[in-house]
Design a protein around this motif. Structure first.
Motif, PDB file in Angstrom:
ATOM      1  N   ASP A   9       4.366  -4.457  -0.771  1.00 28.15           N
ATOM      2  CA  ASP A   9       4.277  -3.012  -0.941  1.00 28.15           C
ATOM      3  C   ASP A   9       4.862  -2.695  -2.321  1.00 28.15           C
ATOM      4  N   ASP A  11       5.742   1.113  -3.693  1.00 29.80           N
ATOM      5  CA  ASP A  11       6.700   2.225  -3.735  1.00 29.80           C
ATOM      6  C   ASP A  11       7.877   2.006  -2.798  1.00 29.80           C
ATOM      7  N   ARG A  12       9.052   2.093  -3.363  1.00 29.83           N
ATOM      8  CA  ARG A  12      10.318   1.908  -2.641  1.00 29.83           C
ATOM      9  C   ARG A  12      10.459   0.496  -2.090  1.00 29.83           C
ATOM     10  N   THR A  13       9.650  -0.447  -2.592  1.00 28.97           N
ATOM     11  CA  THR A  13       9.868  -1.861  -2.294  1.00 28.97           C
ATOM     12  C   THR A  13      10.055  -2.579  -3.625  1.00 28.97           C
ATOM     13  N   GLN A 179       7.326   8.925   4.718  1.00 30.60           N
ATOM     14  CA  GLN A 179       7.880   8.192   3.572  1.00 30.60           C
ATOM     15  C   GLN A 179       8.252   9.183   2.486  1.00 30.60           C
ATOM     16  N   ASP A 213       8.818  -1.470   3.069  1.00 27.59           N
ATOM     17  CA  ASP A 213       9.924  -0.640   3.566  1.00 27.59           C
ATOM     18  C   ASP A 213       9.519   0.341   4.658  1.00 27.59           C
ATOM     19  N   ASP A 217       4.066  -0.866   6.657  1.00 20.01           N
ATOM     20  CA  ASP A 217       4.210  -2.255   6.191  1.00 20.01           C
ATOM     21  C   ASP A 217       4.523  -3.217   7.333  1.00 20.01           C
TER      22      ASP A 217
HETATM   23 MG   LIG Z   1       6.845   1.719   0.403  1.00 16.64          MG
END
Ligand SMILES: [Mg+2]
Length: 278
Positions: A9, A11-13, A179, A213, A217
């Motif tokens: 992933d 975004d934010r990973t 998210q 995250d 996922d």
């Molecule tokens: Mg993400």
């Protein structure tokens, strides 16, 4: 010969907006950041310089496959360090880009799977908009004619609203994921893991590593041989666990760095090389 596929992933990973970086060190000790996405002429997404070097090196040792819920247009704004990935999964598995070009065979496969097993997008989109309150709804969108999402003022979301929406969607073959400021409604057959399985088939990869995250996922992590999730996000909030999934404690951009280090170590183990990166 081992071919390792690393599906992650974004975004934010691996990449983080300024709000999601979650830097904990004093400013004078903060890591140098590389901006990998500009949106409306402003910097939007970053990774640390160390993470950038790790990613560049990883792409030379493994088949690195970004696996994102972003639309193709949103994905194309991101310029990751290293060579452009040969394969990329966009729209939560709805599109497979091969050398940047959407794969038509995969589009047909996805369309057939969606036609079989879930309520149409129009119905779900209409319900989303109807159920939302203008007091906290900022924007509503459909993406790639495949799924829908709302941008919301998260602090104002009523307690239980997401749970209620999840229950409604579940009966129609859709799942819901919250998210940051986005509420996604995504058909259940539309998964990152299905698209990554297709890449595994095409590359003949012998091992799959993954990271992510959010709830979208979870299937990707469960389908991998080994996987990691950060200490922040929906999966951490729900204490998501599985035998092959390492739950990290790091949060924000530090988690991104830690995940890339873990990928490296796993790839090197697969190559029979001892030692870890500093
Ligand atoms: Mg993400």
């Amino acid at each position: 010969m081992t071919t390792t596929l690393v599906a992650s992933d974004l975004d934010r990973t691996l990449i983080y907006s300024a709000a999601a970086l979650d830097l904990t060190v004093p400013d004078a000790e903060a890591p140098r950041l590389l901006c990998v996405e500009v949106y409306e002429r402003r910097p939007l997404s970053y990774l640390t310089e160390t993470a950038a070097a790790l990613l560049t090196d990883l792409a030379a040792r493994a088949v690195f496959v970004p696996a994102t819920t972003r639309t193709r247009e949103q994905y194309r704004r991101i310029h990751l360090p290293g060579p452009p990935p040969r394969f990329a999964v966009c729209a939560n598995g709805g599109h497979l880009l091969v050398d940047g070009v959407p794969d038509r065979d995969w589009q047909r496969t996805v369309a057939a799977r969606l036609a079989e097993g879930c309520a149409p997008l129009d119905e779900v989109h209409a319900h989303l908009v109807r159920a939302a309150d203008p007091a906290w709804l900022l924007r509503e969108r459909t993406a790639e004619d495949l799924f829908a999402y709302l941008v919301v003022e998260r602090a104002l979301l009523p307690d239980g609203w997401i749970e209620e929406l999840t229950a409604w969607a579940d009966g129609r073959g859709w799942s819901v994921s919250l998210q940051g400021r986005k509420v996604y409604a995504v058909p259940k057959p539309l998964t990152k893991s299905a698209a990554v399985a297709e890449v595994r088939r095409r590359t003949g990869a012998t091992e799959v590593l993954a990271a992510g995250d959010s709830l979208l996922d979870a299937d990707l992590l469960l389908a991998a041989d080994r996987a990691w999730r950060p200490g922040h996000g929906e999966l951490a909030a729900t204490d998501f666990r599985a035998p092959q999934v390492t739950a990290l404690t790091e949060r924000g951009a530090a988690a991104g760095e830690r995940i890339l280090r873990a990928f490296h170590e796993a790839v090197r183990e697969g190559d029979g090389v001892r030692g870890t990166l500093a």
